[in-house]
Design an enzyme around this catalytic site. Structure first.
Site, PDB file in Angstrom:
ATOM      1  N   HIS A  54       0.879  -1.170   0.000  1.00 30.09           N
ATOM      2  CA  HIS A  54       0.000   0.000   0.000  1.00 30.09           C
ATOM      3  C   HIS A  54       0.921   1.226   0.000  1.00 30.09           C
ATOM      4  O   HIS A  54       1.993   1.179   0.609  1.00 30.09           O
ATOM      5  CB  HIS A  54      -0.839   0.086   1.271  1.00 30.09           C
ATOM      6  N   ASP A  57       2.421   1.777   3.322  1.00 29.94           N
ATOM      7  CA  ASP A  57       3.358   0.779   3.872  1.00 29.94           C
ATOM      8  C   ASP A  57       4.779   1.236   3.587  1.00 29.94           C
ATOM      9  O   ASP A  57       5.711   0.923   4.327  1.00 29.94           O
ATOM     10  CB  ASP A  57       3.203  -0.593   3.205  1.00 29.94           C
ATOM     11  N   MET A  88       2.494  -5.771  -7.872  1.00 30.14           N
ATOM     12  CA  MET A  88       1.186  -5.178  -7.543  1.00 30.14           C
ATOM     13  C   MET A  88       1.368  -4.064  -6.523  1.00 30.14           C
ATOM     14  O   MET A  88       2.248  -4.121  -5.670  1.00 30.14           O
ATOM     15  CB  MET A  88       0.282  -6.288  -6.969  1.00 30.14           C
ATOM     16  N   GLU A 181     -11.080  -6.321  -5.169  1.00 30.78           N
ATOM     17  CA  GLU A 181     -11.023  -7.369  -4.137  1.00 30.78           C
ATOM     18  C   GLU A 181     -12.261  -7.301  -3.254  1.00 30.78           C
ATOM     19  O   GLU A 181     -12.376  -6.420  -2.403  1.00 30.78           O
ATOM     20  CB  GLU A 181      -9.747  -7.184  -3.301  1.00 30.78           C
ATOM     21  N   LYS A 183     -14.929  -8.292  -0.248  1.00 33.63           N
ATOM     22  CA  LYS A 183     -14.908  -8.836   1.120  1.00 33.63           C
ATOM     23  C   LYS A 183     -16.277  -8.532   1.716  1.00 33.63           C
ATOM     24  O   LYS A 183     -16.785  -7.422   1.532  1.00 33.63           O
ATOM     25  CB  LYS A 183     -13.793  -8.163   1.925  1.00 33.63           C
ATOM     26  N   GLU A 217      -9.893 -13.373  -2.591  1.00 32.94           N
ATOM     27  CA  GLU A 217      -9.111 -13.808  -1.423  1.00 32.94           C
ATOM     28  C   GLU A 217      -9.813 -14.971  -0.734  1.00 32.94           C
ATOM     29  O   GLU A 217     -11.022 -14.908  -0.470  1.00 32.94           O
ATOM     30  CB  GLU A 217      -8.930 -12.645  -0.447  1.00 32.94           C
ATOM     31  N   HIS A 220     -11.921 -14.142   2.352  1.00 32.66           N
ATOM     32  CA  HIS A 220     -13.117 -13.322   2.164  1.00 32.66           C
ATOM     33  C   HIS A 220     -14.305 -14.159   1.714  1.00 32.66           C
ATOM     34  O   HIS A 220     -15.422 -13.935   2.195  1.00 32.66           O
ATOM     35  CB  HIS A 220     -12.827 -12.192   1.179  1.00 32.66           C
ATOM     36  N   ASP A 245      -5.329 -13.494  -3.683  1.00 32.47           N
ATOM     37  CA  ASP A 245      -4.836 -13.372  -2.309  1.00 32.47           C
ATOM     38  C   ASP A 245      -5.032 -14.709  -1.604  1.00 32.47           C
ATOM     39  O   ASP A 245      -6.171 -15.139  -1.348  1.00 32.47           O
ATOM     40  CB  ASP A 245      -5.593 -12.270  -1.546  1.00 32.47           C
ATOM     41  N   ASP A 255     -11.981 -12.255  10.999  1.00 38.71           N
ATOM     42  CA  ASP A 255     -11.058 -12.226   9.854  1.00 38.71           C
ATOM     43  C   ASP A 255      -9.685 -12.753  10.290  1.00 38.71           C
ATOM     44  O   ASP A 255      -8.932 -12.063  10.964  1.00 38.71           O
ATOM     45  CB  ASP A 255     -10.966 -10.761   9.403  1.00 38.71           C
ATOM     46  N   ASP A 257      -6.913 -14.433   8.494  1.00 44.82           N
ATOM     47  CA  ASP A 257      -5.663 -14.228   7.723  1.00 44.82           C
ATOM     48  C   ASP A 257      -4.575 -15.239   8.073  1.00 44.82           C
ATOM     49  O   ASP A 257      -3.396 -14.886   8.200  1.00 44.82           O
ATOM     50  CB  ASP A 257      -5.113 -12.800   7.951  1.00 44.82           C
ATOM     51  N   ASP A 287      -1.701 -13.069   1.247  1.00 40.85           N
ATOM     52  CA  ASP A 287      -2.199 -11.951   2.061  1.00 40.85           C
ATOM     53  C   ASP A 287      -2.604 -12.523   3.413  1.00 40.85           C
ATOM     54  O   ASP A 287      -3.786 -12.705   3.709  1.00 40.85           O
ATOM     55  CB  ASP A 287      -3.379 -11.260   1.372  1.00 40.85           C
TER      56      ASP A 287
HETATM   57  C1  GCO Z   1      -8.061  -7.313   4.315  1.00 46.89           C
HETATM   58  C2  GCO Z   1      -7.666  -7.261   2.858  1.00 46.89           C
HETATM   59  C3  GCO Z   1      -6.447  -6.421   2.608  1.00 46.89           C
HETATM   60  C4  GCO Z   1      -6.213  -6.136   1.142  1.00 46.89           C
HETATM   61  C5  GCO Z   1      -5.115  -5.154   0.968  1.00 46.89           C
HETATM   62  C6  GCO Z   1      -4.652  -4.996  -0.444  1.00 46.89           C
HETATM   63  O1  GCO Z   1      -8.855  -8.197   4.654  1.00 46.89           O
HETATM   64  O2  GCO Z   1      -7.614  -6.464   5.093  1.00 46.89           O
HETATM   65  O3  GCO Z   1      -7.479  -8.570   2.417  1.00 46.89           O
HETATM   66  O4  GCO Z   1      -5.320  -7.068   3.159  1.00 46.89           O
HETATM   67  O5  GCO Z   1      -5.927  -7.299   0.429  1.00 46.89           O
HETATM   68  O6  GCO Z   1      -5.548  -3.915   1.449  1.00 46.89           O
HETATM   69  O7  GCO Z   1      -5.594  -4.378  -1.177  1.00 46.89           O
HETATM   70 MN    MN Z   2      -6.520  -9.243   0.648  1.00 48.29          MN
HETATM   71 MN    MN Z   3      -8.327 -10.031   3.828  1.00 47.32          MN
END
Ligand code: GCO
Ligand code: MN
Ligand code: MN
Length: 387
Positions: A54, A57, A88, A181, A183, A217, A220, A245, A255, A257, A287
């Site tokens: 990002h 970041d 990306m 993306e 979610k 993702e 998601h 992702d 969430d 991850d 991700d």
């Molecule tokens: C989340 C998302 C993020 C995006 C990221 C890139 O659940 O927070 O997956 O990690 O993928 O902002 O666009």
């Molecule tokens: Mn993501």
């Molecule tokens: Mn995510």
């Protein structure tokens, strides 16, 4: 067989993934903050191909132009030293308090304008560092109460923003495609365009749909209780799988991850098998982030874990394709004598006449064997290493 990651595998991580410090809604960071340069070196040591980011970041939101230039120079040097690429980039349109009501869909037109300006600057940064895919994750594009926004206004605002940005990229002549993306929730109670299917429908309403695809993702779709591989297949079928992702997530939880393949490995197996069988050639982007309990040695284990699991599942998929018992079962199940080939070229009056003249013996049709129990058990045994 080695399961070590190599650049040719196209594994990528975000700065925000390995750079995650373990902060969560209930507690402070458990790991110190590493610089982007340190993170690039860590990823390179693990055989990773690329790093994504990002805007913030890499460059803090309040950095001066001179600070920005210094940070970008150091980062570029780290990329040159390690050979890592930036496939990306994306914009942080969710952390700053200004985005509490969304970015492109915020009710305040000034916030929407700022989001557009911030994204243009972030696109410049991404392109400068070589990105050819630009991700849009609308984390704050949603509501807690539907008294606050009309979903039709929100759709129009989001569409207008993407149309503006597509036209900008075209006018600049950049080699850049957008990947949306979806979610369903977190951080908003409800996020607009919550699934792969909704995004695919939305893309057809844009001015330049050919420039815009998906970044699905695992977590998601799992949060919504959906079959991720089916969603990816639909995106692939539409020519829209621009990025992916990878992580893991149990249905019905917060969430999470998690490390790829760590909690729903069977779903991960079918996903890897799908990506490899269709010849998906984009980044395999993880991700995910390491457990809050991890130190940076354990974060390296997390990186290795994601890539090793992918490569192990890829090997399992090859074994599945070579397993004579599995393949003969599949041949039996999918056998087709070609009797109905006349239907596959579509409608014609002759085809309808012929179809009307067919006599279907339902009881006999029901007797055709579908030994899916056997097939699934063989799949499980293969995955568990028993064949
Ligand atoms: C989340 C998302 C993020 C995006 C990221 C890139 O659940 O927070 O997956 O990690 O993928 O902002 O666009
Ligand atoms: Mn993501
Ligand atoms: Mn995510």
């Amino acid at each position: 067989m080695s399961y070590d990651a190599k650049p040719e595998h196209k594994f990528t991580f975000g700065l925000w993934t390995v750079g995650n410090t373990g902060r969560d809604p209930f507690g402070s960071p458990t790991r110190e903050t590493l610089t982007p340069v340190q993170l690039v070196r860590m990823l390179a040591e693990q055989g990773v191909y690329g790093v994504n980011f990002h805007d913030n970041d890499l460059v803090p939101i309040d950095a001066s132009p001179a600070e920005r230039d210094r940070i970008v120079t150091d980062f570029r040097q780290a990329l040159n030293d390690t050979g890592l690429v930036v496939p990306m980039a994306t914009t942080n349109l969710f952390s700053d308090p200004v985005f509490k009501d969304g970015a492109f869909t915020a009710n305040d037109p000034k916030v929407r304008a700022y989001a557009l300006q911030k994204t243009i600057r972030a696109i410049e940064l991404g392109v400068e560092l070589g990105a050819t895919v630009y991700v849009f994750w609308g984390g704050r594009e949603g509501t807690e109460t539907d008294s606050s926004k009309n979903p039709l206004d929100s759709a129009k605002r989001f569409r207008d923003a993407l149309n503006f940005l597509c036209a900008y990229v075209k006018a600049q002549g950049y080699d850049l495609r957008f990947a949306l993306e979806p979610k369903p929730n977190e951080p908003r109670s409800d996020i607009y365009l919550p699934t792969v299917g909704s995004m695919l429908g939305f893309i057809t309403t844009l001015d330049h749909p050919e420039m815009v695809g998906l970044n699905p993702e695992v977590a998601h779709e799992h949060m919504a209780g959906l079959n991720f591989m089916h969603a990816v297949a639909q995106a692939w079928d539409a020519g829209k799988l621009f990025h992916i992702d990878l992580n893991d997530q149990l249905f019905g939880r917060y969430d999470q991850d998690f490390r790829f393949g760590s909690v729903m490995p069977k779903q991960a197996f079918y996903l890897v098998r799908f990506l490899e069988s269709v010849g998906y050639s984009g980044s395999r982007h993880f991700d995910a982030h390491a457990y809050r309990t991890a130190d940076y040695d354990d974060v390296k284990e997390f990186v290795r874990g994601c890539t090793r699991t992918y490569l192990i599942l890829k090997e399992k998929a090859e074994r599945f394709n070579q397993d004579s018992e599995i393949q003969s079962l599949l041949s039996e199940i999918q056998a087709d004598q070609g009797d109905y080939a006349y239907l596959s070229s579509g409608y014609s009056p002759e085809a309808v006449n012929r179809l009307n003249a067919e006599a279907f013996d339902r009881a006999a049709m029901n007797r055709r064997r579908l030994p899916y129990e056997r097939l699934d058990q063989l799949t499980i045994e293969l995955m568990l290493g028993a064949r």
